[in-house]
Structures are given as C-alpha cells and as structure tokens.
Enzyme design. Structure first.
Site, PDB file in Angstrom:
ATOM      1  N   PHE A 306       0.997  -1.285  -0.042  1.00  0.00           N
ATOM      2  CA  PHE A 306       0.095   0.075  -0.066  1.00  0.00           C
ATOM      3  C   PHE A 306       0.943   1.113  -0.125  1.00  0.00           C
ATOM      4  O   PHE A 306       1.767   1.521   0.833  1.00  0.00           O
ATOM      5  CB  PHE A 306      -0.910  -0.018   1.245  1.00  0.00           C
ATOM      6  CG  PHE A 306      -2.058  -1.077   1.398  1.00  0.00           C
ATOM      7  CD1 PHE A 306      -1.473  -2.054   1.969  1.00  0.00           C
ATOM      8  CD2 PHE A 306      -3.292  -0.846   0.826  1.00  0.00           C
ATOM      9  CE1 PHE A 306      -2.414  -3.261   1.964  1.00  0.00           C
ATOM     10  CE2 PHE A 306      -4.076  -1.781   0.926  1.00  0.00           C
ATOM     11  CZ  PHE A 306      -3.824  -3.092   1.644  1.00  0.00           C
ATOM     12  N   ASP A 307       0.430   2.093  -0.674  1.00  0.00           N
ATOM     13  CA  ASP A 307       1.208   3.677  -0.507  1.00  0.00           C
ATOM     14  C   ASP A 307       0.132   4.107   0.683  1.00  0.00           C
ATOM     15  O   ASP A 307      -0.882   3.526   0.795  1.00  0.00           O
ATOM     16  CB  ASP A 307       0.831   4.372  -1.823  1.00  0.00           C
ATOM     17  CG  ASP A 307       1.603   5.697  -1.709  1.00  0.00           C
ATOM     18  OD1 ASP A 307       0.582   6.645  -1.875  1.00  0.00           O
ATOM     19  OD2 ASP A 307       2.764   5.979  -1.603  1.00  0.00           O
TER      20      ASP A 307
END
Lengths: 640, 70
Positions: A306-307
């Site tokens: 995930f960013d």
C-alpha cells in the site's frame, strides 16, 4: 434472417417433432411420421443452410456448414429422426444460449440502463428538454429532485444528496453543493441543482466506465487464449477425421456423426462467459477490472503493498489540535494562517484552510517572507517577527523552546501527528498539530485481507518514520518502509516480487504510477479523479474507499474458480463425445444433444457469478459507524 | 481513419467471431475489425475514403448478422 423468424421456425420444427412422436406412439411405422420428420428437417434446416450459404458466399467457413452437411447426409441415408432432431437441437440450443448469455451480461446491461436519456437545459433563460447527448459543454443544466444528472459538471447553485451508485457502487448518498463536481448517471435525491456542463456524451466518467467494462470483457484470460488455439486445431482435425472415417469404413452415418461434434462450443465459451459475469458483477459494485487476465492475476495475489498518503490515509491533511501558550487559540490560528497565506507547502495550506473553516478573517499581510527549507518559514506581520515550522528551525533562529512546548510536540508526534511550532518575537506561542487521517475503513479492510489469506501486507511512504510507524502498526502492516523517494518505491516493489510474492500494489494512480505498473496487479483508488488513474491501473476501486478491496479479491477468486470449473467440464465433454462417437454409442441426435446441453450448463454456471454476494461488512464496529452516517443523512434530508 | 461500433443482435456462437473478423479484415480499406462477443458489437477501424460504414454494415448483414445500429 432475423432472430424472430428463426425463433418461429425453431418452435415450428419442435412442434413437428412432437407431432411425429405422438403419431409414433399411436401408430408406429406410419409413413406420415417420415413425412413429418422430413418437413421438420427442412423447417429447421433451412435457416441453418442459409447461414452456411451466407458464410460460404463470403468465402468463410462456419459450423452451420457442417451441421447442414450432417442434416442433408442424414436425409439422404434415410435417417429422418436424426436429421430432424439434429437440426431442431442446433436451433433450439442457439435460442437457449442467447437467453442464458443475456443473463450473464445482465450486470453491465443494468449499469447501462442507468444512462440518462434526457436533460433540461437553460437556453435564453427558458427551460428546454433535449436528449442528454445533445447537451454542450458550458450549458446550464437543471436537475430536479429525484432526477438523473445527465452530464459531468460543476454545481453552480443548489444543493442535494446524490446517489453515486452508478459510478462508485456506493449506496450511501453524498452531499454536493455549490462548487462541487457531479457526475452523469448519478441520481439527485432531494435538492434542486443547476449545473454547468463540463463533460458531455462519451466524455463523461460514466460513459468511460461503460466503455472500459465493454473492452475489459473482451480481454482474454490466458486460459482462454489456449482454448481458442485448441479449438482452431480441433475443428479442422475432426473434419479430416470424419472424411477419413467415411472413406475407410464406408459408413456414411458414422462419418456424419463426427461433423456434429466438430465445434467445441462449450470449450470456447467456457472462459469468456465467466469473465463477463465476473467483470459485470465487479462493475456494479464500483470495481472496474480491466480484463480476464487481471482477474487471474488478482486471484493469485498473496501479498499487497500500500502507498500511505491518499490510499491508507485520506490524503487530506487536517489540523487535529491547536495548543496556545499565552494567547487564545483563535489568535494563534490567525497568526499562523496570516503568515502561511502565500505558502505552497501542504502543511501551510492546511493551516490556512483550518482558519477559513473557523471563519477567521485573515487581515494582516506578511512581509519579508523567508522560507527556510526543511524547517518552515519566517515573516514579519506588522511589527512582529513570526516563525512557523519545526524545532530545528527555531533552534537555528536562536529561539529557546521551553520544555512544556517540547514535551507537547513529542507527545503529538508520538500520536502520529506532525507538530508545527509557532513563535512570535522569538517566543513560543503555540503548537498546531496536523495529521493526514487514516481512512475509517482501512483497519477493517486490512483485517479482512489478512483473514482471507493474504499473509503479507507492506506499506510504502515518503513521509517520516514516526508517522509511518504509527499508521503501519495500527493497520497491521508486516513491513513498513518510510522516507522513500518515488524510485525507491519501484525498487521495493521489485524486491518483494523477487522474493516470490504475487504482488498487488494499491495507490492513487498518479504519484504511484511507476510502482503500480511494476506490481503484478496494479490497483488504483478513486477512479472519479483522472483519466491517468484509469489508464495505469489493472483494477480501479471507483468509490475511493478501501472496503471494496477484500471483495474485489474474493470476486476474482470466485471468477477464477468458475472459469476452471467450466473449462474442466467442457474438456470432459469433448473427450466424452469423441469417445462416444468412436465407440458408436453416440449418434447424430445424441451427439448434438450432449453438445448443446454442455454449452447451456457452462453458461448457467457462469450465471451463478452474476449473483455473487455483495460485499459483507463483517466488523460490527463498521456497521455502527455506517448506521451513524445513515442517520446523519436522514437528519440532513429532513432539515432541508 | 474512422472507428465505428456496429451493434448486432445477440451473438451466441463464439466460433462465429473468427468468421466475421476474417471476412471484414480481408476487405479493402478495413484496418482492423474486432468482434466484441459479449456486447454483440463489432468494432471496425477503416479508411472512409476506401470503404463506407454503410458498406461495412452491408457485409455484416450478408454474412447473416442483422445490424441494429451504427
């Protein structure tokens, strides 16, 4: 030949077959039976022959040709039952196929039905009703309560609760008022809206979604490509076999039987039909899947990256706390905001936004603004010297930061906030804390992902370590990488892939584009944002929320399972039919029957996917929060 | 170069996709023809100076597939 005519002929031949059967039961051996059967063969055979001829005329081969030869052949050798049954079954099978296929395509159709047909525009001050695709950019469009918004545009006046389900799959209405963007095909609930059209017709987000889904449905899965190549060899192979058998055994009846099983219909349709159902289901829930191959990849995912900013967090930094020493909080905010008013830095802008929200008027203009990179900024406000930034900058300016302020700042940072110091004339007057809030649904989503068997979650961010740790541990991340530059993100994705993971990366599609492209599956949030998002990602979560992610994965897995079921079944049928014909157990009629049944069964299995359960929100905590949102929505509605 | 989507009646036989695509692709002026089986459409990119959309629709009709709209 029009479908209606063909259907009528199908029914007619079916009726004739029944008549033949009835006659047989009463008086077997009657000549009339043969006559009825021959007529039935023609009634059903003619449309098939016409199709065969039409293809032949254009120098194309078609399965209709094979069936026509089989029917004619059967008639010639006197097998009237076979010729009548085969031709009827071929037509009837086609009819049934059409009906059941329509069910698998139902999701997209119901989405397309949400397209607005009419629009009311203001021309010369008068309201004119026109077709929705005749609205031009710049037109002022009126939408009454309960009406469907016909274009993408900005609200000029009015306010309403909008049901954006057609675009995001979310049924909770969103409030839009002056200055907000609204989308075509969404429904305005309770308010009157005047909208300036920005995108019309095929340029609207809704039209783009439909087009994307249509194209995605045709994008082949890997298994599909293999099936089609198999079928390309299988059909001519069977024909050759049929001719050889006919020559060798001199048994025309036997040779003809091969023709009937030459088209592996169930095999060719087995994969695409599941893909259509799966993608359609996704689209209705606001999950855009760009193709069958993406489904296969998503189903295999066992690790997700995930960013942080904009994906796990809202991407909108907000002021969370204001602590003032010696002055009021309002004064502190006003001071900081006035100085930051020209700042391009996101922290500065956040402070200004907060002041505007609080209704504080920013009167004084800063002068001698000096930006201290990596620390903050310093400026003169009337006769006072103001500094807004971090501790290291204050130290640089020779300002002593008292322990109370320092402790408070550490406390805030421990909570995951970014603490901003404000000093007036070299004295600390306050601390403003800013945080990019974690999305409410993030914790539930990551929990669900882990429960579904994705054992490895990682987080990448350019933000500082403390904030990253705070967010990461709260969400159960196995790996947290902070202070990364964009190229570092790509490297990290490559690194995880090399460890053998089937990796999905979730980001906002613009900043994370290279990293998303490197992952096995790229997932972007908030497709309502830009075209860039729609282009770079493999999967788009239209509602800009994480809660659809676990559902997307389970849908992909279910679709993949469905594809496999269909493929194995179709293969088994092909083998069974071939074996049956070779051993003489299966003849023309039974061969056609089994073929058609197998096709219908495959399609029906895919129909199961259309009704795949809507995503369940398991967490009761989230259910409670949802209830609160709904209640607030109701209150707003009753007040307006 | 123009690209037009022709809407056909519900397509049921997936093996017929090749038939339509092959015939259209052989036509002078047609650059690409792709059958979208699931939406029962045919997407054709063609040079309008060599062949018109009416002519293309005609070919599809002659193959036995009534064209609804384009």
């Amino acid at each position: 030949m029009k479908t209606k005519t063909k259907n009528r002929l199908t029914m007619a031949s079916g009726g004739l077959l029944l008549a033949a059967l009835t006659t047989y039961l009463f008086n077997s051996g009657a000549v009339t039976i043969d006559i009825i059967l021959i007529v039935a063969s023609f009634v059903a055979g003619v449309p098939i022959a016409i199709k065969a001829f039409q293809a032949l005329r254009m120098k194309a081969f078609s399965i209709d040709l094979l069936v026509t030869i089989a029917v004619i052949g059967a008639l010639i050798i006197g097998e009237y039952v076979e010729s009548a049954v085969v031709s009827f079954l071929f037509l009837f099978g086609d009819y049934l196929e059409g009906r059941t296929l329509r069910k698998t395509r139902a999701s997209l159709k119901s989405l397309m039905d949400m397209a607005p047909l009419e629009a009311t525009v203001l021309r010369d001050g008068k309201r004119v009703a026109i077709p929705a695709d005749e609205v031009e950019v710049g037109d002022h469009v009126i939408v009454q309560p309960g009406g469907r918004i016909p274009v993408d545009g900005k609200v000029i006046s009015g306010q309403s609760l909008i049901n954006e389900a057609a675009i995001t799959g979310e049924s909770v209405p969103v409030n839009k008022s002056e200055g907000d963007t609204v989308f075509s095909s969404t429904i305005s609930d309770n308010g009157y809206l005047e909208i300036m059209a920005e995108k019309v017709g095929d340029d609207t987000t809704f039209a783009k979604i439909i087009e994307l889904v249509e194209e995605a449905q045709e994008t082949k899965a890997k298994t599909q490509k293999f099936m089609e190549r198999f079928a390309a060899y299988y059909t001519p192979g069977i024909i050759v076999l049929s001719v050889l058998v006919g020559i060798i055994t001199q048994n025309v009846h036997f040779a003809l039987t091969f023709l009937v099983i030459a088209c592996p219909g169930a095999l060719v349709i087995s994969v695409p039909v599941s893909i259509v159902a799966g993608i359609g289901n996704g689209a209705k829930n606001g999950i855009l899947i760009k193709g069958g191959d993406k489904i296969e990849n998503l189903a295999k995912v066992n690790a997700i990256v995930f960013d942080k900013t904009g994906t796990l967090t809202k991407g909108k930094p907000e002021v969370t706390d204001i602590k003032a020493f010696g002055i009021s909080e309002e004064e502190l905010l006003k001071l900081a905001a006035e100085v930051e008013v020209t700042s391009e830095h996101h922290l500065g802008k956040t402070i200004v936004t907060k002041a505007e929200e609080e209704g504080i008027e920013l009167v004084n203009k800063p002068s001698d603004v000096d930006i201290m990179k990596g620390h903050g900024l310093r400026a003169k406000l009337i006769n006072d010297s103001i500094y807004v930034g971090n501790i290291s900058g204050a130290v640089k300016l020779g300002i002593t930061v008292n322990s109370e302020a320092e402790d408070y700042m550490s406390q805030q940072q421990g909570k995951g906030n970014t603490a901003v110091l404000i000093c007036k004339n070299n004295k600390v007057v306050g601390v403003i804390s800013i945080a990019d809030q974690i999305r409410e649904e993030a914790a539930v989503a990551t929990h669900q992902l882990k429960e579904s068997g994705i054992d490895h979650l990682a987080m990448l961010t350019g933000d500082n370590k403390q904030v990253a740790e705070k967010v990461g541990t709260q969400l159960g991340m196995n790996e947290i990488y902070a202070e990364l530059l964009p190229e570092d993100k790509v490297a990290k994705v490559k690194n995880l892939k090399s460890k053998g993971y089937n990796l999905a990366m979730v980001g906002d599609g613009i900043n994370d584009a290279p990293a998303i492209a490197t992952a096995d599956v790229g997932i972007a949030m908030g497709g309502t944002a830009t075209d860039v998002t729609m282009q770079t990602a493999d999967i788009i979560l239209m509602s800009d929320k994480l809660d659809k992610l676990p559902y997307a994965i389970s849908l992909a897995k279910a679709t993949n399972r469905n594809m496999k079921q269909n493929t194995y079944f179709a293969l088994a049928t092909v083998v069974l039919l071939l074996a049956g014909v070779l051993t003489g157990d299966i003849h023309l009629a039974s061969g056609m029957l089994i073929h058609e049944i197998s096709v219908i069964l495959v399609i029906l299995n895919a129909v199961r996917l259309v009704g795949y359960p809507k995503y369940q929100l398991n967490s009761s905590l989230f259910k409670r929060k949802r209830k609160k949102e709904e209640m607030i929505g109701e209150v707003v509605m009753s007040e307006s | 170069m123009k690209t037009i989507k022709f809407q056909l009646e519900t397509l049921t036989c997936p093996s017929c996709i090749n038939k339509i695509e092959n015939v259209l692709n052989k036509e002078n002026g047609v650059e690409t023809a792709k059958v979208m089986f699931n939406s029962s459409k045919v997407k054709v990119t063609f040079d309008e100076n060599i062949i018109t959309e009416d002519e293309i629709a005609g070919i599809i009709k002659k193959l036995g597939y009534p064209v609804l709209t384009y």
